[in-house]
Design an enzyme around this catalytic site. Structure first.
Site, PDB file in Angstrom:
ATOM      1  N   SER A 113       0.855  -1.182   0.000  1.00  0.00           N
ATOM      2  CA  SER A 113       0.000   0.000   0.000  1.00  0.00           C
ATOM      3  C   SER A 113       0.892   1.234   0.000  1.00  0.00           C
ATOM      4  O   SER A 113       2.016   1.191   0.499  1.00  0.00           O
ATOM      5  CB  SER A 113      -0.847  -0.019   1.270  1.00  0.00           C
ATOM      6  OG  SER A 113      -1.301   1.270   1.581  1.00  0.00           O
ATOM      7  N   SER A 114       0.348   2.347  -0.506  1.00  0.00           N
ATOM      8  CA  SER A 114       1.156   3.572  -0.510  1.00  0.00           C
ATOM      9  C   SER A 114       1.363   4.122   0.909  1.00  0.00           C
ATOM     10  O   SER A 114       2.215   4.982   1.114  1.00  0.00           O
ATOM     11  CB  SER A 114       0.509   4.640  -1.393  1.00  0.00           C
ATOM     12  OG  SER A 114      -0.778   4.959  -0.913  1.00  0.00           O
ATOM     13  N   CYS A 115       0.621   3.593   1.898  1.00  0.00           N
ATOM     14  CA  CYS A 115       0.789   4.118   3.266  1.00  0.00           C
ATOM     15  C   CYS A 115       2.034   3.557   3.951  1.00  0.00           C
ATOM     16  O   CYS A 115       2.320   3.908   5.083  1.00  0.00           O
ATOM     17  CB  CYS A 115      -0.449   3.850   4.108  1.00  0.00           C
ATOM     18  SG  CYS A 115      -0.672   2.129   4.508  1.00  0.00           S
ATOM     19  N   TYR A 142      -1.380  -0.946  10.076  1.00  0.00           N
ATOM     20  CA  TYR A 142      -1.514  -1.589   8.757  1.00  0.00           C
ATOM     21  C   TYR A 142      -0.189  -1.444   7.990  1.00  0.00           C
ATOM     22  O   TYR A 142       0.300  -2.402   7.385  1.00  0.00           O
ATOM     23  CB  TYR A 142      -2.651  -0.881   8.022  1.00  0.00           C
ATOM     24  CG  TYR A 142      -2.921  -1.339   6.619  1.00  0.00           C
ATOM     25  CD1 TYR A 142      -3.595  -2.529   6.375  1.00  0.00           C
ATOM     26  CD2 TYR A 142      -2.537  -0.567   5.527  1.00  0.00           C
ATOM     27  CE1 TYR A 142      -3.876  -2.933   5.085  1.00  0.00           C
ATOM     28  CE2 TYR A 142      -2.815  -0.964   4.231  1.00  0.00           C
ATOM     29  CZ  TYR A 142      -3.481  -2.144   4.023  1.00  0.00           C
ATOM     30  OH  TYR A 142      -3.758  -2.544   2.735  1.00  0.00           O
ATOM     31  N   LYS A 146       2.344  -4.295   6.420  1.00  0.00           N
ATOM     32  CA  LYS A 146       2.673  -4.351   4.992  1.00  0.00           C
ATOM     33  C   LYS A 146       4.184  -4.230   4.774  1.00  0.00           C
ATOM     34  O   LYS A 146       4.744  -4.901   3.890  1.00  0.00           O
ATOM     35  CB  LYS A 146       1.930  -3.249   4.227  1.00  0.00           C
ATOM     36  CG  LYS A 146       0.422  -3.484   4.138  1.00  0.00           C
ATOM     37  CD  LYS A 146       0.110  -4.707   3.293  1.00  0.00           C
ATOM     38  CE  LYS A 146      -1.362  -4.940   3.080  1.00  0.00           C
ATOM     39  NZ  LYS A 146      -1.624  -6.172   2.306  1.00  0.00           N
ATOM     40  N   HIS A 185     -13.325   3.343   2.516  1.00  0.00           N
ATOM     41  CA  HIS A 185     -12.421   4.387   2.045  1.00  0.00           C
ATOM     42  C   HIS A 185     -13.243   5.550   1.490  1.00  0.00           C
ATOM     43  O   HIS A 185     -14.472   5.472   1.387  1.00  0.00           O
ATOM     44  CB  HIS A 185     -11.482   3.831   0.970  1.00  0.00           C
ATOM     45  CG  HIS A 185     -10.410   2.956   1.532  1.00  0.00           C
ATOM     46  ND1 HIS A 185     -10.470   1.581   1.478  1.00  0.00           N
ATOM     47  CD2 HIS A 185      -9.259   3.254   2.178  1.00  0.00           C
ATOM     48  CE1 HIS A 185      -9.393   1.078   2.061  1.00  0.00           C
ATOM     49  NE2 HIS A 185      -8.640   2.067   2.491  1.00  0.00           N
TER      50      HIS A 185
HETATM   51  P1  GDP Z   1      -6.460   7.150   3.757  1.00  0.00           P
HETATM   52  O1  GDP Z   1      -5.906   7.389   2.400  1.00  0.00           O
HETATM   53  O2  GDP Z   1      -5.786   6.048   4.495  1.00  0.00           O
HETATM   54  O3  GDP Z   1      -6.501   8.426   4.558  1.00  0.00           O
HETATM   55  O4  GDP Z   1      -7.942   6.579   3.553  1.00  0.00           O
HETATM   56  P2  GDP Z   1      -9.418   7.095   3.266  1.00  0.00           P
HETATM   57  O5  GDP Z   1      -9.764   6.752   1.865  1.00  0.00           O
HETATM   58  O6  GDP Z   1     -10.303   6.522   4.327  1.00  0.00           O
HETATM   59  O7  GDP Z   1      -9.451   8.688   3.448  1.00  0.00           O
HETATM   60  C1  GDP Z   1      -8.842   9.545   2.535  1.00  0.00           C
HETATM   61  C2  GDP Z   1      -9.170  10.991   2.861  1.00  0.00           C
HETATM   62  O8  GDP Z   1     -10.546  11.238   2.570  1.00  0.00           O
HETATM   63  C3  GDP Z   1      -8.945  11.406   4.317  1.00  0.00           C
HETATM   64  O9  GDP Z   1      -8.396  12.711   4.339  1.00  0.00           O
HETATM   65  C4  GDP Z   1     -10.376  11.426   4.854  1.00  0.00           C
HETATM   66  O10 GDP Z   1     -10.546  12.299   5.962  1.00  0.00           O
HETATM   67  C5  GDP Z   1     -11.127  11.940   3.643  1.00  0.00           C
HETATM   68  N1  GDP Z   1     -12.588  11.688   3.678  1.00  0.00           N
HETATM   69  C6  GDP Z   1     -13.547  12.619   3.460  1.00  0.00           C
HETATM   70  N2  GDP Z   1     -14.766  12.103   3.628  1.00  0.00           N
HETATM   71  C7  GDP Z   1     -14.592  10.787   3.938  1.00  0.00           C
HETATM   72  C8  GDP Z   1     -15.490   9.725   4.227  1.00  0.00           C
HETATM   73  O11 GDP Z   1     -16.712   9.874   4.254  1.00  0.00           O
HETATM   74  N3  GDP Z   1     -14.926   8.491   4.481  1.00  0.00           N
HETATM   75  C9  GDP Z   1     -13.571   8.299   4.445  1.00  0.00           C
HETATM   76  N4  GDP Z   1     -13.082   7.067   4.699  1.00  0.00           N
HETATM   77  N5  GDP Z   1     -12.696   9.293   4.204  1.00  0.00           N
HETATM   78  C10 GDP Z   1     -13.196  10.527   3.951  1.00  0.00           C
END
Ligand code: GDP
Length: 321
Positions: A113-115, A142, A146, A185
């Site tokens: 993952s990129s994280c 996580y 990974k 996500h």
């Molecule tokens: P990340 O890449 O590990 O941070 O995974 P996410 O896909 O869960 O979140 C990506 C970004 O989208 C973060 O900055 C979240 O705060 C933002 N975000 C905005 N609205 C939402 C939502 O409804 N759900 C999630 N999961 N993320 C959200």
């Protein structure tokens, strides 16, 4: 023991995690490869149990494995269930990698993952940035699992000559994603929220965080195509990034989702929710040098994902769950 390019034709290929978004996309992509796809029926083997995993691999004897089985989730799931994210992922990958060695599997592709890269890595992030700085706290459990998987593939290559490779995808989205608002996500969450807001005539919808973080979004069928390509042509220790080479702010993403869904209300930002990493754009130079580029534009990928949502998730009675 390595064979480059690795031929899939006539081979038995196990897609570990075939029910998930990534695994199901790999199965769709392998349908045109003239290989025998092996999958473990749901409930047949718990990959967190070493003896079960070894028994499964010893009896199925695949030639190649796509290791797409993992505990995955969005920022809130990662942040609030750290033990599940570190234990399940360490157990699954450790068991599958060791059992693959024992069963003489010729090629294994591990999905990271990129994280895994440091929170403040310089952008775009090259593969060399691995282990050069502190991780983003919302998903460090996580990420640590990974990173252990990548290092395990490298160690098995060094000590045993196993042709095990690692691939780091950008943030993924597409059909068969998880649309549950608590654990998903950002893309599936925004699709579900925009759809619900449209259906109920709500004046606004909620977006988590500030809207300023940037994310690189890769359509899962593009990922599957890249994985099949890399399984064939790549055989070395360093991980390979897979992305589009472009990113958008969460606010830009939310605007695109609203346009695709046809929701014309406002977006309200909830600052009590975490932003996570400010940016995680992957450097895709190595991938392009290996002959692969992403094809699906974000708008097209979002439209296809919304179609999937409409057909499979937003059935009457389950909407807004
Ligand atoms: P990340 O890449 O590990 O941070 O995974 P996410 O896909 O869960 O979140 C990506 C970004 O989208 C973060 O900055 C979240 O705060 C933002 N975000 C905005 N609205 C939402 C939502 O409804 N759900 C999630 N999961 N993320 C959200």
């Amino acid at each position: 023991m390595t064979e480059a390019p690795f031929a899939l034709e006539g081979r038995r290929v196990w897609v570990a995690g075939h029910n998930g978004m990534v695994g199901s996309a790999i199965c769709r992509r392998l349908a045109s490869e003239n290989c025998a796809v092996v999958t473990a029926p749901r409930g047949a083997v718990d990959l967190r149990r070493q003896a079960e995993t070894e028994g499964w691999l010893a009896s199925e004897r695949p030639d190649a494995i796509f290791l797409a089985a993992a505990r995955v989730g969005g920022i809130q799931a990662n942040d609030t269930r750290p033990a599940e994210f570190i234990y399940d992922n360490l157990a699954i990958q450790t068991n599958v990698i060791e059992a693959a060695r024992a069963a003489g599997v010729r090629k294994l592709l591990f999905l990271g993952s990129s994280c895994i890269y440091p929170r403040l890595a310089s952008q775009p992030m090259r593969e060399e940035a691995l282990l050069t700085g502190p991780l983003e706290p919302t998903n460090e459990w996580y990420a640590i699992a990974k990173i252990a998987g990548i290092e395990m593939c490298r160690a098995y290559r060094r000590q045993y000559g196993c042709d095990f490779i690692s691939v780091m995808p950008a943030n993924l989205y597409g059909p068969h994603d998880n649309f549950d608002l608590e654990s998903s996500h950002v893309v599936p969450a925004l699709i579900a929220k925009a759809h619900r807001a449209k259906e109920t005539g709500a004046p606004d919808m909620t977006v988590w965080g500030s809207g300023r973080p940037r994310r690189e979004l890769l359509y899962v069928d593009d990922l599957a195509d890249a994985l099949v390509h890399l399984l064939k042509v790549y055989s070395d220790e360093p991980p390979i990034n897979v992305g589009t080479g472009e990113d958008v702010t969460i606010d830009e993403l939310a605007r695109s989702v609203c346009e695709v869904v046809g929701y014309r209300g406002a977006r309200r930002y909830d600052a009590s929710k975490p932003d996570g990493a400010p940016r995680k754009l992957l450097d895709v130079g190595r991938l392009e040098a290996l002959g692969w580029r992403a094809k699906t534009a974000l708008r097209d990928g979002l439209a296809r994902t919304y179609d999937f949502y409409l057909e499979n998730v937003a059935a009457p009675g389950t909407e807004g769950s």
